[in-house]
Write a protein that holds these residues in place. Sequence first.
Motif, mmCIF file in Angstrom:
data_model
loop_
_atom_site.group_PDB
_atom_site.id
_atom_site.type_symbol
_atom_site.label_atom_id
_atom_site.label_comp_id
_atom_site.label_asym_id
_atom_site.label_seq_id
_atom_site.Cartn_x
_atom_site.Cartn_y
_atom_site.Cartn_z
ATOM 1 N N LEU A 119 0.860 -1.183 0.000
ATOM 2 C CA LEU A 119 0.000 0.000 0.000
ATOM 3 C C LEU A 119 0.892 1.227 0.000
ATOM 4 O O LEU A 119 2.076 1.130 0.322
ATOM 5 C CB LEU A 119 -0.828 0.064 1.291
ATOM 6 C CG LEU A 119 -1.778 -1.071 1.612
ATOM 7 C CD1 LEU A 119 -2.253 -0.929 3.052
ATOM 8 C CD2 LEU A 119 -2.945 -1.015 0.672
ATOM 9 N N ALA A 120 0.310 2.364 -0.309
ATOM 10 C CA ALA A 120 1.051 3.628 -0.196
ATOM 11 C C ALA A 120 0.324 4.537 0.786
ATOM 12 O O ALA A 120 -0.844 4.316 1.100
ATOM 13 C CB ALA A 120 1.162 4.292 -1.563
ATOM 14 N N VAL A 121 1.019 5.536 1.285
ATOM 15 C CA VAL A 121 0.437 6.514 2.208
ATOM 16 C C VAL A 121 0.332 7.846 1.476
ATOM 17 O O VAL A 121 1.312 8.311 0.893
ATOM 18 C CB VAL A 121 1.349 6.670 3.457
ATOM 19 C CG1 VAL A 121 0.796 7.743 4.392
ATOM 20 C CG2 VAL A 121 1.485 5.344 4.189
ATOM 21 N N ARG A 122 -0.861 8.439 1.492
ATOM 22 C CA ARG A 122 -1.064 9.734 0.835
ATOM 23 C C ARG A 122 -1.918 10.636 1.713
ATOM 24 O O ARG A 122 -2.588 10.157 2.617
ATOM 25 C CB ARG A 122 -1.768 9.548 -0.518
ATOM 26 C CG ARG A 122 -0.895 8.925 -1.585
ATOM 27 C CD ARG A 122 0.246 9.828 -2.028
ATOM 28 N NE ARG A 122 1.083 9.163 -3.016
ATOM 29 C CZ ARG A 122 2.121 8.378 -2.723
ATOM 30 N NH1 ARG A 122 2.441 8.150 -1.464
ATOM 31 N NH2 ARG A 122 2.828 7.814 -3.666
ATOM 32 N N ARG A 123 -1.911 11.925 1.396
ATOM 33 C CA ARG A 123 -2.797 12.841 2.109
ATOM 34 C C ARG A 123 -4.243 12.347 1.984
ATOM 35 O O ARG A 123 -4.690 11.981 0.901
ATOM 36 C CB ARG A 123 -2.693 14.248 1.517
ATOM 37 C CG ARG A 123 -1.480 14.983 2.026
ATOM 38 C CD ARG A 123 -1.336 16.339 1.370
ATOM 39 N NE ARG A 123 -0.286 17.104 2.024
ATOM 40 C CZ ARG A 123 0.274 18.187 1.490
ATOM 41 N NH1 ARG A 123 -0.126 18.632 0.310
ATOM 42 N NH2 ARG A 123 1.215 18.833 2.154
ATOM 43 N N ALA A 124 -4.930 12.359 3.108
ATOM 44 C CA ALA A 124 -6.309 11.859 3.137
ATOM 45 C C ALA A 124 -7.269 12.906 2.607
ATOM 46 O O ALA A 124 -7.029 14.107 2.725
ATOM 47 C CB ALA A 124 -6.682 11.484 4.566
ATOM 48 N N ASN A 125 -8.351 12.433 2.031
ATOM 49 C CA ASN A 125 -9.446 13.314 1.628
ATOM 50 C C ASN A 125 -10.516 13.278 2.695
ATOM 51 O O ASN A 125 -10.710 12.264 3.365
ATOM 52 C CB ASN A 125 -10.051 12.836 0.310
ATOM 53 C CG ASN A 125 -9.052 12.893 -0.816
ATOM 54 O OD1 ASN A 125 -8.356 13.899 -0.979
ATOM 55 N ND2 ASN A 125 -8.946 11.824 -1.573
ATOM 56 N N ASN A 179 -12.330 3.302 1.121
ATOM 57 C CA ASN A 179 -10.938 3.201 1.545
ATOM 58 C C ASN A 179 -10.425 1.825 1.160
ATOM 59 O O ASN A 179 -11.137 0.825 1.280
ATOM 60 C CB ASN A 179 -10.853 3.399 3.068
ATOM 61 C CG ASN A 179 -9.413 3.430 3.553
ATOM 62 O OD1 ASN A 179 -8.778 2.386 3.658
ATOM 63 N ND2 ASN A 179 -8.900 4.611 3.831
ATOM 64 N N PRO A 231 3.032 -1.355 3.896
ATOM 65 C CA PRO A 231 3.062 0.029 3.408
ATOM 66 C C PRO A 231 4.436 0.344 2.810
ATOM 67 O O PRO A 231 5.453 -0.125 3.333
ATOM 68 C CB PRO A 231 2.850 0.867 4.680
ATOM 69 C CG PRO A 231 2.404 -0.078 5.729
ATOM 70 C CD PRO A 231 2.925 -1.424 5.359
ATOM 71 N N ASN A 232 4.442 1.101 1.724
ATOM 72 C CA ASN A 232 5.733 1.537 1.186
ATOM 73 C C ASN A 232 5.932 3.020 1.496
ATOM 74 O O ASN A 232 5.013 3.696 1.958
ATOM 75 C CB ASN A 232 5.841 1.242 -0.311
ATOM 76 C CG ASN A 232 4.897 2.073 -1.154
ATOM 77 O OD1 ASN A 232 4.596 3.218 -0.817
ATOM 78 N ND2 ASN A 232 4.433 1.523 -2.256
ATOM 79 N N LEU A 251 4.016 7.200 10.117
ATOM 80 C CA LEU A 251 2.597 7.470 9.860
ATOM 81 C C LEU A 251 1.871 6.180 9.487
ATOM 82 O O LEU A 251 0.750 5.923 9.932
ATOM 83 C CB LEU A 251 2.450 8.503 8.730
ATOM 84 C CG LEU A 251 2.684 9.953 9.137
ATOM 85 C CD1 LEU A 251 2.874 10.833 7.899
ATOM 86 C CD2 LEU A 251 1.518 10.480 9.969
ATOM 87 N N ALA A 252 2.531 5.353 8.680
ATOM 88 C CA ALA A 252 1.906 4.091 8.261
ATOM 89 C C ALA A 252 1.634 3.215 9.474
ATOM 90 O O ALA A 252 0.573 2.610 9.595
ATOM 91 C CB ALA A 252 2.809 3.365 7.267
ATOM 92 N N LEU A 302 -1.302 4.255 11.351
ATOM 93 C CA LEU A 302 -2.568 3.892 10.716
ATOM 94 C C LEU A 302 -3.083 2.559 11.244
ATOM 95 O O LEU A 302 -4.222 2.167 10.962
ATOM 96 C CB LEU A 302 -2.425 3.864 9.191
ATOM 97 C CG LEU A 302 -2.451 5.247 8.540
ATOM 98 C CD1 LEU A 302 -1.902 5.205 7.115
ATOM 99 C CD2 LEU A 302 -3.853 5.823 8.540
#
Lengths: 258, 64
Positions: free
Chosen positions: A45-51, A57, A70-71, A87-88, A91
């Motif tokens: 998975l990747a981590v990005r800014r959340a909407n 999800n 997570p990468n 951060l990952a 989560l």
Amino acid sequence: MIINDDKLNIGGHEFNSRFILGSGKYSLKLIEAAVKDAGAEIITLAVRRANTKESENILDFIPKGITLLPNTSGARNADEAVRIARLARELGCGNFVKIEVMRDAKYLLPDNAETVKATEILANEGFVVMPYMYPDLNTARDLVNAGAATIMPLASPIGSNKGLATKEFIQILIDEIDLPIIVDAGIGRPSQACEAMEMGAAAIMANTALATAGNLPLMASAFRKAIEAGRQAYLSGLGRVLTRGASASDPLTGFLRD
Amino acid sequence: MVRINGMEKDVSNMSLKEYLLTTDYNLTRIAVERNGNIVPKSQYDLTILNDGDTIEIVSFVGGG
């Protein structure tokens, strides 16, 4: 011979599947089928800014019991990779992390030196660290010393589907490094995955090969079979190659001439 | 002003939890970083957003 006890061990965690599946570049609705047909137990998975007001999800589409990896894609140096990894973990889906540190967007080649730095910091914080790297023996040894759980050398540039461009150097890592060598990036066809497994790779990670295939779940299944075939061939030991000439595989038919 | 995911927001003195709830984030699917440090979920209501803070709110997406 049935090989039931042939487990992939990553940082003390055992897996039956040797196919690590990427989840990028395809519809969330296909993830469940892809995981099932790939027989995968680990998905990246990747981590990005959340909407805000996110309607769906990715975690809602991943079957239970799958280990999330997570990468740190997007990181340009060790510090950014460490931030993304923390951060990952926050989560709340475990402590595995695939470290990716890249300085350029054209070739997406990993920065081996920064990758070693990030590996050391995160291994000390208790992460199971799986670093993506350019296949270099000295760097691989540094990663072992830094506490990596596996080494993930690239076969060819990310997303290229070009196959085992770095074959000779991956073989050196397989021969010299005591951690699982997981070939990551550039594997485009099941036959290439099979070849890497025959060489002694511990597992294959693929994403684009499936995401850009005509039928993703069918290609996932093809990769699964190729990876299993290559693994069994490696465990068996390959037959020898003659440098010249031939060697009959039938008993000679003497009765025609006696 | 508070910089949240790259946008300047006039939310100083609001708690982080209040901000996240009024903006409809799914609290079970996000992680938050304030000025480079993780904010544990248990601290959301105790964390008051200050003028000049930088907040990052992230979640998982597909990726290789």
